[in-house]
Design a protein around this motif. Structure first.
Motif, PDB file in Angstrom:
ATOM      1  N   ILE A 151      -5.352   9.926   0.865  1.00  0.00           N
ATOM      2  CA  ILE A 151      -5.981  10.832  -0.100  1.00  0.00           C
ATOM      3  C   ILE A 151      -7.268  10.201  -0.632  1.00  0.00           C
ATOM      4  CG2 ILE A 151      -5.713  11.914  -2.366  1.00  0.00           C
ATOM      5  CD1 ILE A 151      -2.623  12.042  -1.582  1.00  0.00           C
ATOM      6  N   GLY A 152      -7.231   8.900  -0.892  1.00  0.00           N
ATOM      7  CA  GLY A 152      -8.432   8.202  -1.343  1.00  0.00           C
ATOM      8  C   GLY A 152      -9.529   8.256  -0.301  1.00  0.00           C
ATOM      9  N   ALA A 153      -9.133   8.445   0.952  1.00  0.00           N
ATOM     10  CA  ALA A 153     -10.100   8.498   2.058  1.00  0.00           C
ATOM     11  C   ALA A 153     -10.456   9.930   2.429  1.00  0.00           C
ATOM     12  CB  ALA A 153      -9.545   7.744   3.267  1.00  0.00           C
ATOM     13  N   TYR A 180      -8.340   8.307 -10.784  1.00  0.00           N
ATOM     14  CA  TYR A 180      -8.664   9.020  -9.543  1.00  0.00           C
ATOM     15  C   TYR A 180      -9.417  10.305  -9.865  1.00  0.00           C
ATOM     16  CZ  TYR A 180      -8.357  11.489  -5.161  1.00  0.00           C
ATOM     17  OH  TYR A 180      -8.698  12.173  -4.014  1.00  0.00           O
ATOM     18  N   THR A 208      -3.737   8.134 -11.902  1.00  0.00           N
ATOM     19  CA  THR A 208      -4.157   9.511 -11.650  1.00  0.00           C
ATOM     20  C   THR A 208      -5.430   9.867 -12.413  1.00  0.00           C
ATOM     21  OG1 THR A 208      -1.862  10.156 -11.263  1.00  0.00           O
ATOM     22  CG2 THR A 208      -3.438  11.912 -11.711  1.00  0.00           C
ATOM     23  N   TYR A 227      -2.911  13.357  -5.134  1.00  0.00           N
ATOM     24  CA  TYR A 227      -2.846  11.939  -5.489  1.00  0.00           C
ATOM     25  C   TYR A 227      -1.706  11.698  -6.475  1.00  0.00           C
ATOM     26  CZ  TYR A 227      -3.956   7.320  -7.188  1.00  0.00           C
ATOM     27  OH  TYR A 227      -3.855   5.990  -7.537  1.00  0.00           O
ATOM     28  N   LEU A 228      -1.644  12.546  -7.482  1.00  0.00           N
ATOM     29  CA  LEU A 228      -0.592  12.430  -8.498  1.00  0.00           C
ATOM     30  C   LEU A 228       0.784  12.437  -7.828  1.00  0.00           C
ATOM     31  CD1 LEU A 228      -0.343  14.443 -11.791  1.00  0.00           C
ATOM     32  CD2 LEU A 228       1.510  14.557 -10.142  1.00  0.00           C
ATOM     33  N   ARG A 276      -5.549  -4.428  -2.781  1.00  0.00           N
ATOM     34  CA  ARG A 276      -4.125  -4.143  -2.995  1.00  0.00           C
ATOM     35  C   ARG A 276      -3.364  -5.424  -3.305  1.00  0.00           C
ATOM     36  NH1 ARG A 276       0.206  -5.531   1.137  1.00  0.00           N
ATOM     37  NH2 ARG A 276      -0.980  -6.154   2.973  1.00  0.00           N
ATOM     38  N   SER A 292     -12.722   6.057  -5.207  1.00  0.00           N
ATOM     39  CA  SER A 292     -11.475   6.719  -4.803  1.00  0.00           C
ATOM     40  C   SER A 292     -10.703   5.824  -3.837  1.00  0.00           C
ATOM     41  CB  SER A 292     -11.779   8.064  -4.143  1.00  0.00           C
ATOM     42  OG  SER A 292     -12.407   8.944  -5.041  1.00  0.00           O
ATOM     43  N   ILE A 293     -11.430   5.191  -2.936  1.00  0.00           N
ATOM     44  CA  ILE A 293     -10.794   4.280  -1.987  1.00  0.00           C
ATOM     45  C   ILE A 293     -10.125   3.131  -2.738  1.00  0.00           C
ATOM     46  CG2 ILE A 293     -11.368   2.416  -0.364  1.00  0.00           C
ATOM     47  CD1 ILE A 293     -11.021   4.961   1.042  1.00  0.00           C
ATOM     48  N   GLY A 323      -7.139   4.376  -4.475  1.00  0.00           N
ATOM     49  CA  GLY A 323      -6.094   4.649  -3.479  1.00  0.00           C
ATOM     50  C   GLY A 323      -5.458   3.369  -2.983  1.00  0.00           C
ATOM     51  N   LEU A 331     -17.471   8.439   2.207  1.00  0.00           N
ATOM     52  CA  LEU A 331     -16.381   7.895   1.400  1.00  0.00           C
ATOM     53  C   LEU A 331     -16.837   7.801  -0.047  1.00  0.00           C
ATOM     54  CD1 LEU A 331     -15.176   4.860   3.534  1.00  0.00           C
ATOM     55  CD2 LEU A 331     -13.792   6.838   2.910  1.00  0.00           C
ATOM     56  N   SER A 349      -1.508   7.593  -0.646  1.00  0.00           N
ATOM     57  CA  SER A 349      -2.583   7.385  -1.620  1.00  0.00           C
ATOM     58  C   SER A 349      -3.854   6.950  -0.902  1.00  0.00           C
ATOM     59  CB  SER A 349      -2.177   6.323  -2.642  1.00  0.00           C
ATOM     60  OG  SER A 349      -1.050   6.739  -3.378  1.00  0.00           O
ATOM     61  N   ILE A 350      -3.691   6.080   0.080  1.00  0.00           N
ATOM     62  CA  ILE A 350      -4.847   5.627   0.851  1.00  0.00           C
ATOM     63  C   ILE A 350      -5.498   6.799   1.566  1.00  0.00           C
ATOM     64  CG2 ILE A 350      -5.370   4.466   3.039  1.00  0.00           C
ATOM     65  CD1 ILE A 350      -5.527   2.601   0.807  1.00  0.00           C
ATOM     66  N   ARG A 371       1.823   9.308  -6.086  1.00  0.00           N
ATOM     67  CA  ARG A 371       2.236   8.184  -6.952  1.00  0.00           C
ATOM     68  C   ARG A 371       3.697   8.287  -7.359  1.00  0.00           C
ATOM     69  NH1 ARG A 371      -0.688   4.803  -5.248  1.00  0.00           N
ATOM     70  NH2 ARG A 371      -0.099   3.380  -6.936  1.00  0.00           N
ATOM     71  N   LEU A 391       0.848  -1.189   0.000  1.00  0.00           N
ATOM     72  CA  LEU A 391       0.000   0.000   0.000  1.00  0.00           C
ATOM     73  C   LEU A 391       0.881   1.235   0.000  1.00  0.00           C
ATOM     74  CD1 LEU A 391      -2.669  -0.815   2.724  1.00  0.00           C
ATOM     75  CD2 LEU A 391      -3.127  -0.385   0.310  1.00  0.00           C
ATOM     76  N   ASN A 392       0.336   2.319  -0.517  1.00  0.00           N
ATOM     77  CA  ASN A 392       0.987   3.617  -0.418  1.00  0.00           C
ATOM     78  C   ASN A 392       0.183   4.421   0.602  1.00  0.00           C
ATOM     79  OD1 ASN A 392       1.392   6.417  -0.798  1.00  0.00           O
ATOM     80  ND2 ASN A 392       2.202   6.044  -2.852  1.00  0.00           N
ATOM     81  N   GLU A 441      -4.696   0.825  -4.865  1.00  0.00           N
ATOM     82  CA  GLU A 441      -3.934   0.181  -5.933  1.00  0.00           C
ATOM     83  C   GLU A 441      -4.778  -0.748  -6.809  1.00  0.00           C
ATOM     84  OE1 GLU A 441      -0.528   1.075  -5.753  1.00  0.00           O
ATOM     85  OE2 GLU A 441      -1.044   2.205  -3.928  1.00  0.00           O
TER      86      GLU A 441
END
Ligand SMILES: Cc1ncc(C[n+]2csc(CCOP(=O)(O)OP(=O)(O)O)c2C)c(N)n1
Ligand SMILES: Cc1ncc(C[n+]2csc(CCOP(=O)(O)OP(=O)(O)O)c2C)c(N)n1
Ligand code: SF4
Ligand code: SF4
Ligand SMILES: [Mg+2]
Ligand SMILES: [Mg+2]
Lengths: 647, 338, 338, 647
Positions: B165-167, C280, C277, B280-281, C114, C162-163, C166, C158, B162-163, B284, B158-159, C168
């Motif tokens: 930001i995704g959240a 996203y 990206t 997000y970009l 992921r 996006s999650i 995020g 949420l 990114s997680i 990555r 996982l990153n 992967e």
């Protein structure tokens, strides 16, 4: 017989026979509004002064197509001129709005009981959905075994409401009020409270008010005027202790109880919870009380629910978490932390049928082991159980009183039967309720290290909350040194702490009332019960004593620790019978502690005990003749089918 | 309120417990920065709480002379949420690890971030389970051989950013244990952000995963492997600051400055860009393909769960008046028995 | 292997249990599409397994004449991971809800995605807890009043896609219960993707959250509120397909076609773009600010946990030979007592 | 006395006194390689034919700065010419590499025992770290109470290794081999096995081989040549059953056991696990066995660990999950599902000190309640416990045999003491091990609905796995109808299923051996034990019988259900004593079931029982004089300090 007449025909007033009490049930499709109907009957009867107890039978958590067995919704009302403790066993009257309702409820109607059916809903299609190949209302056996009344409710209601300006669909929704009106007549109830309710509820929709009014009236008239009903019944008001009452359901009383407990201890109430049947309504109720300073947190899962509760407790709030069996399982590790941290909080388990997802909408008492000893390591915590809907209020106060006095999480057990059942609650005067004392150590300038695990006479540690100057300290889940609270791996210290945590919980017995017993101080049999079986056990034992049996009843409120005098009490009876809605969990704990050969009477059917079942068992235990199990009429069995179909 | 604070020194924030991390552990340097920064924040010690889960990193609270809880594995964000919900007056820090926060605690982290509870979350990322002696974590690179991945890790990592930001994170930043000046600044930014401030800190576990972040911490390499984000500034890196990042559609690319490429052609950082796409970009971008960004990726203002909860209480009281229990008890259909 | 399949009809995939959703529930339409699509996939029924958690949506397996497990709340992705790890030969579907998958099950979903386990995950998003009768879920909009949010939801929702991105994700898509043609296509795409295929399906709970997706499902509005993604095609929408999405830096903007703006100026969709990206960015587009995209956001090939695990076993056997227990028992220091 | 001489001086051969057995401990800083040292001693002694048992004492899960009390690491070895069952109580010899090691271990050295200290590490700085204000080696009391040998290990080793080309830092790392060499001499062990080990291990680093060889030799020479040691000791080989042996630790044997079980049942092994002390090494070991088809899945948490295991079990693999107390707490809900699904799997709990995070590196038996009844609802599952490191192998086979025979999850309990302790394992011939039969119903063309809950004579249901044509079926956590497995809410069906699940687990008693007893068939006292206390209880009861006491010993392997004959056995003794490393969990279960007044002997210190403690307790129970608790020499207490310092 059936008719569509509705015009009141002047008739000689009918005969009215008095009754001590009656048990009735309204059953129909989920869409038929049976809960509201029964609710109205309950309130009206309550206002009339009867003692009452109700119990709903919702369809299982899935929705089902209209008219199917799975879609049947029912509610039972027991009303009486004496004090009562259960929703009643066999039905004196049953109202069924469709064939499915008949099939799933008929079995509970006593022989000779009143059966009212909306025959308009017994068309081919309805019969198919219920799995009848012929119309049961035509079968002679119903006429023979019961007082059967076939009423064209739909037709009549459409008739009387035709010019209300409502469409047929809306008009048909008034059927249930026709049934209600008819039952009101049958038991001599006043229509006014319900009419008031309708006027308030639909204030903005006069035509709906009109239609419901007509339907209700028509139902009443139907009883009064048609010669179908020979006589009606009268149940005098009960002699309840003076005061103001309202009917409460268990979860509702629990919500009021924890709210009151918070105020009585000068605390803000925090609830960390994740929805689950049958506990959800506590969260739903409490989320309405923001203006009482209540903060409800709908967590992402049960683990976050219990741990957020721990955080709130550390912060100094009255923190509680609510769930049911599977959710409590998930909270186990968190509860262990709370036990280690010695922070006060309530963990409320509204039990349901298990194991696993089990029977979410049914009741059971099978989480007692989990509550008392279902954690890793030596992790003792006090466990208290509610006994009836209204008593949930008192149990909540008691649980919190102990939690703050001993700085410990407390498990409070309720169950689906209590949660959804209702009974009158004698409304207390909040200002007269005893305060629940809480102490937080104040700021310190001494500069000395604060000692978070220095204990008082009952072994409780101080509740020092963040924000207090000079009391900065760290707590955690690793074993800690007594007094300082520092992490400590010393063997003797660990044993000392394990014993100390246990002793502290044992000390709770010093501050709870001694166990009381109904009936003879010594005798042939003691019925020992806990939780929601209180009413059935009490009613059964009283009945047995009236039959001259030397039977006593002790109902446990605290399951851990036990009252100090329980051991002595148990010794005074030749036999001890422990009825439980599980396979014998309290029995196991009692046998282990007191080494007495306690007998169990166990039922694991997702349903409460019937009083008669208990009476029979008690007599059996005493070696006496028992009422022969009413063997079922084969044809009735036919018509009744099995709940299995209700998948 | 911050009366006491100004006079405090890092030493005042040290508890009486001896620190028990391995000699050379990156955690020491983070602890040191925290003690250095807090006196500058000006919040009195008794108003600060550190909540952690389980892990080497999670020992952190024991070493701070503030309030603190060393809780259970992965649950710190949920505990802190409950605490903050009832005590908005406190400054609450969550210290977690890549296992504690992203493995067992992933769900709580996710929901805490999306609710934007006013917490400062520090995730010490050493790409390994330290306390339990060297099993891989959700941030361990593919192929790494370790105690539980004898033939190499096959769990795609996982990153953390990114997680986050995704959240829907409102504040996302990254720093490095040994980059103490930068780390100090980031901690300050986190402390001053209102809402969930999520900070990933590259931390070296010199016992079970030594050198995991060498590329980013060693001075021989870091200038070419790391790009420092600055709000409103173009992304420039390299020992002689001669390399930059340019946007090509939605993809970043490395360019040499000069040779006809001017700073204005580069991607300019904007912590507050309307959507989180830029953040997000940036999340990555990773060494070796790209320089790894450190600094504040995103910092926007958004409603905070704990604040909104308090507002509802106030609003309800204003509307219905302070709750009266007797009135509540007696509401609905009641009847009286004489 | 797919010998039996071709001859199958939707009816062959119906179990003997009667469906117990509320009349009018969006779940019916999804169930119908699934039964329609599976015969076309050509995998025999006994090779298909549906795993679900708890919720109305999670009743799904009971209605399919395949193998199935209606498990416990939120855990379906983990159960399916274990199943797929030992049975790569099966086609495993996970059916979950916005509560089951994103609230209690968030962590498993995250890690399943992921790891890119070869599972097809369908998240029925009705923005409510249906089975428990109307509490809000992690996707319920801010401010909505419901059973547990009497004064309105304050938990920032949420965005499922996006999650997933995020986390992967290698395949991310969205469709709508009543858009049956589109839904059928997406289900097929998911079935054929190798790796975790994550699909959000807008589903209407007509009992507890009726109309949550009207803007996207009603034909009066949908052309202006929804944009259908097609690989390699520009983003165009509107009843007369006269509106498009153009990229402005990292931000999308709506433009009118014509008036000097040509299709080539628009943002072109690329399921396979090197980084996620773009996916996203698209996941952030939401009605009313923007048209909500449906279709396949991202579909790239990546190592699958279950496959890699199998490869390690093969590689180990190739290298060390099929394990011999007696040899293992007797390895290391042994001694013999006569 | 001290010296730096190393040249072998020709001396008259020293006196050698025979011993039946000895218990020694190597203690030093975590960095001093004490585990390796003890390990070498163990292997050498094993090769020499002694029976052995070892137990390590790692520092707590935190790392601590060099030389501190928290950083001390120790390992104990008990070796004997007779069969032995424990790592021994009091130490005959103790080697300490620094002051911290002395302080934390001295207390366990018997009066008159041998104490060997590396005096070079007793400098001011070292003393400070250990909290000594003066050098304990100078205190007369050590000389009086023990045979104290102060050796300049560092100096000597530096001396003998100076020209090996290694730096001082590396040379100092050889100190432990000097200590080892010295102890080898002391107990007349051969250096060769260790030299071989060194040559293999450092094959590529000749200078390291050289240095370690010299250090080892120097240690041996030191004993042989200096007149410090008057005599050495000899422990004859034990008469173990013939066969090939190797020493195994508990977790290692468990890993081998489950692997063997998988092969014997023709299954692929799947392990879903999340690391946790002290269970992690099972996951670590099994992840090495890919070439055996083992698939290990390191899950994101314990819930995913147990549920992925359920998925794998549904898929037809031998699926297991491993954890410790707090992790098992999290698995509770998942285990409930497995019970409802009736799928075979193993849940392995390597117990540690609790509650909550508790004492992660210490041993305890406090998860028995959790295992047997720690879930929501009526959720019975078989529970088996390992008794010693080597026996873990057999227990794993037995657990899986029952799981597949009865289609049920089985809980297997081990503990930190078994997991990290080691003993000789008589290596079986895999081909001679009994197969574990597994049946999966085959494809069906009938087109009829498959019946997943149709049961066999022991009530087990069929294990039909996905991929099998014609057997498509759905299972889940809701209550289900027997036979069909369809969701079912019928009251009678629920009770039937609850009883059926319980009966099925009770049936396990039909397929496990009857309980055996060591010692008289009837008598004054029966010691009833379970799990890791086996060795201590067996040794203690044998000792008591040698003293002529009528004491028997029964060790339970299955905790649920109990062996069929247990009740009868218990009745045959005047007293039943149940020693446990908890506050009395088995005692509670036994009292509840058999209503006998079983006594408990309980220790909750994160440490195993000492044999002497049990002997004293047994004598006490029989009203006999007990060896007076060796009252501690005050000065020694001084020097020993308390483990509390080891925070
Ligand atoms: C419920 C539970 N599961 C597992 C563990 C064991 N455990 C403790 S810390 C840890 C992981 C630590 O890794 P990380 O969070 O990265 O912290 P680090 O030690 O690397 O700083 C694990 C698996 C535990 N204590 N509790
Ligand atoms: C451990 C556990 N917690 C809570 C529940 C109660 N519960 C069942 S389904 C559900 C949420 C359902 O919402 P969603 O996943 O969105 O499914 P939907 O019914 O909306 O399709 C909840 C809270 C449960 N069954 N088990
Ligand atoms: S194990 Fe690693 S992370 Fe833990 S203290 Fe040691 S160096 Fe630091
Ligand atoms: S409650 Fe909502 S989601 Fe559930 S079945 Fe009914 S309509 Fe569908
Ligand atoms: Mg880590
Ligand atoms: Mg939903």
């Amino acid at each position: 017989m059936s008719t569509t007449t509705v015009e009141p025909v002047a008739t000689h007033p009918k005969h009215v026979s008095p009754l001590p009490s009656a048990t009735i049930r309204f059953a129909g499709d989920s869409g038929d509004g049976m809960q509201i109907t029964a609710d109205q009957f309950t309130r009206t009867s309550a206002l009339l002064g009867n003692d009452i107890a109700t119990f709903p039978d919702y369809p299982a958590e899935i929705r089902a197509p209209r008219g199917t067995l799975a879609g049947v919704s029912a509610m039972q009302v027991h009303f009486s001129s004496d004090e009562i403790f259960t929703p009643g066993d066999a039905l004196d009257a049953l109202v069924v709005m469709n064939p499915a309702a008949l099939k799933t409820n008929l079995r509970d109607l006593r022989k000779g009981g009143i059966l009212i059916a909306n025959q308009d809903n017994f068309q081919k299609g309805d019969l198919d959905l219920a799995g009848y190949d012929s119309d049961p209302l035509q079968s002679q056996v119903l006429e023979d075994q019961y007082q059967l009344f076939k009423v064209s409710m739909t037709k009549i209601v459409r008739e009387v409401c035709k010019d209300t300006g409502l469409g047929t669909k809306e008009i048909d929704r008034c059927k249930n009020f026709f049934a209600l009106g008819l039952v009101y007549w049958l038991y001599g109830r006043d229509l006014e409270p319900t009419l008031r309710f309708v006027r308030d509820k639909f204030a903005t929709k006069p035509e709906i008010v009109e239609a419901n009014t007509r339907a209700l009236q028509a139902g009443w008239n139907y009883g009064e005027t048609t010669d179908a009903f020979a006589s009606s019944y009268k149940i005098e008001p009960a002699k309840l202790p003076p005061g103001t009452y309202k009917t409460v359901m268990g979860n509702q009383a629990l919500a009021l109880g924890v709210l009151a407990a918070a105020k009585l201890s000068g605390k803000e109430l925090f609830l960390g919870s994740y929805p689950i049947t049958p506990a959800s309504s506590i969260l739903e109720d409490l989320s309405k009380f923001r203006n009482f300073g209540v903060k409800t947190f709908q967590a992402e899962d049960e683990i976050a629910a219990v741990t957020s509760t721990i955080g709130a407790a550390y912060g100094g709030a009255m923190a509680i978490t609510t769930s049911s069996g599977p959710g409590i399982a998930l909270k186990g590790e968190g509860i262990g932390l709370a036990i280690m941290l010695e922070l006060p909080m309530l963990v409320i388990n509204v039990q349901r049928g298990g194991p696993s997802t089990g029977l979410p909408t049914k009741t059971e008492q099978a989480d007692l082991f989990q509550a008392v000893i279902g954690r890793n390591g030596e992790s003792p915590m006090p466990v208290i159980a509610c006994r009836s809907p209204a008593e949930c209020f008192d149990a909540a106060l008691e649980a919190w009183r102990i939690a703050v006095r001993f700085m410990t999480p407390v498990m409070l057990l309720s169950d689906g039967y209590i949660a959804n059942g209702s009974e009158p609650w004698l409304i207390p005067d909040f200002n007269k309720l005893p305060k629940i004392p809480v102490h937080h150590p104040g700021p310190s300038e001494s500069g000395e290290q604060f000692l978070p695990y220095q204990r008082d006479e009952v072994l409780a540690r101080p509740w020092a909350i963040p924000g207090t100057k000079g009391l900065m300290h760290r707590i955690g889940g690793l074993e800690k040194q007594d007094v300082t609270g520092n992490v400590n791996y010393e063997p003797e210290n660990h044993e000392h702490m394990v014993k100390t945590r246990a002793k502290k919980v044992e000390n709770v017995a010093l501050e709870i009332p001694l166990q009381e017993v109904d009936g003879p101080e010594a005798g042939d049999l003691l019925v020992l019960s806990w939780g929601g079986t209180y009413g059935a056990c009490r009613t059964a034992t009283e009945a047995c004593r009236e039959d001259g049996l030397k039977v006593a009843h002790a109902h446990l409120r605290w399951l851990h620790p036990f009252p100090r005098n329980l051991g002595d009490i148990l010794k005074k009876y030749k036999k001890v019978l422990i009825p439980e809605l599980n396979t014998g969990q309290l029995r196991t704990l009692v046998r282990a502690k007191f080494l007495i050969d306690a007998q169990g009477y166990n039922k694991v059917q997702g349903r409460p005990f019937a009083v008669q079942e208990l009476i029979n068992e008690i007599r059996k235990q005493l070696g006496m003749a028992t009422a022969p199990p009413k063997k079922e009429n084969a044809q009735i069995a036919e018509l009744a089918g099995t709940a299995a179909d209700a998948g | 309120m911050p009366t006491e604070a100004p006079t405090l020194t890092p030493a005042d924030f040290a508890s009486d417990q001896d620190v028990r991390w391995c000699p050379g552990c990156g955690d020491y340097s983070i602890l040191a920065q925290m003690k250095k920064v807090l006196p500058q924040i000006g919040v009195p010690r008794e108003k600060i709480v550190f909540v952690s889960g389980i892990g080497c990193s999670s020992r952190f609270p024991y070493y701070m002379n503030t309030y603190g809880m060393h809780s259970i594995h992965g649950r710190a964000p949920a505990i802190a949420t409950g605490l903050k919900a009832v005590r908005p007056d406190l400054q609450v820090w969550v210290v977690t690890g890549d296992g504690d926060g992203l493995s067992i605690g992933g769900n709580h982290l996710l929901h805490c971030i999306r609710r934007n509870v006013d917490l400062k979350i520090l995730l010490f990322n050493n790409r390994i389970y330290g306390l339990t002696k060297g099993q891989y974590s959700p941030t361990t690179p593919l192929g790494q051989v370790n105690k539980t991945a004898v033939m190499g890790v096959i769990d795609n990592p996982l990153n953390p950013l990114s997680i986050a930001i995704g959240a829907e994170a409102s504040f996302v930043a990254r720093s490095i244990d040994v980059n103490i000046k930068h780390l100090g600044e980031i901690l300050k930014r986190a402390a001053n952000h209102k809402g969930t401030a999520f900070v990933e800190i590259f931390q070296n576990c010199n016992v079970f995963n030594d050198g995991a972040w060498d590329y980013a911490s060693k001075k021989e390499t870091k200038f070419d492997t790391v790009v420092e984000l600055e709000h409103g500034k173009p992304l420039i890196f390299g020992k002689n600051r001669d390399k930059g990042i340019r946007l090509n559609g939605t993809e970043p690319e490395i360019v040499e400055l000069g040779k006809g490429i001017k700073e204005d052609d580069l991607l300019f950082h904007d912590e507050k860009s309307p959507t989180a796409t830029l953040a997000y970009l940036l999340s990555r971008m990773q060494y070796p393909a790209m320089p790894t960004p450190i600094g504040v990726f995103r910092a926007v203002d958004a409603p905070k769960y704990d604040v909104e909860l308090g507002k509802q209480v106030e609003a309800a009281k204003a509307k219905k008046g302070e709750g009266d229990l007797n009135a509540l008890f007696n509401s609905g259909d009641t009847w009286t028995v004489a």
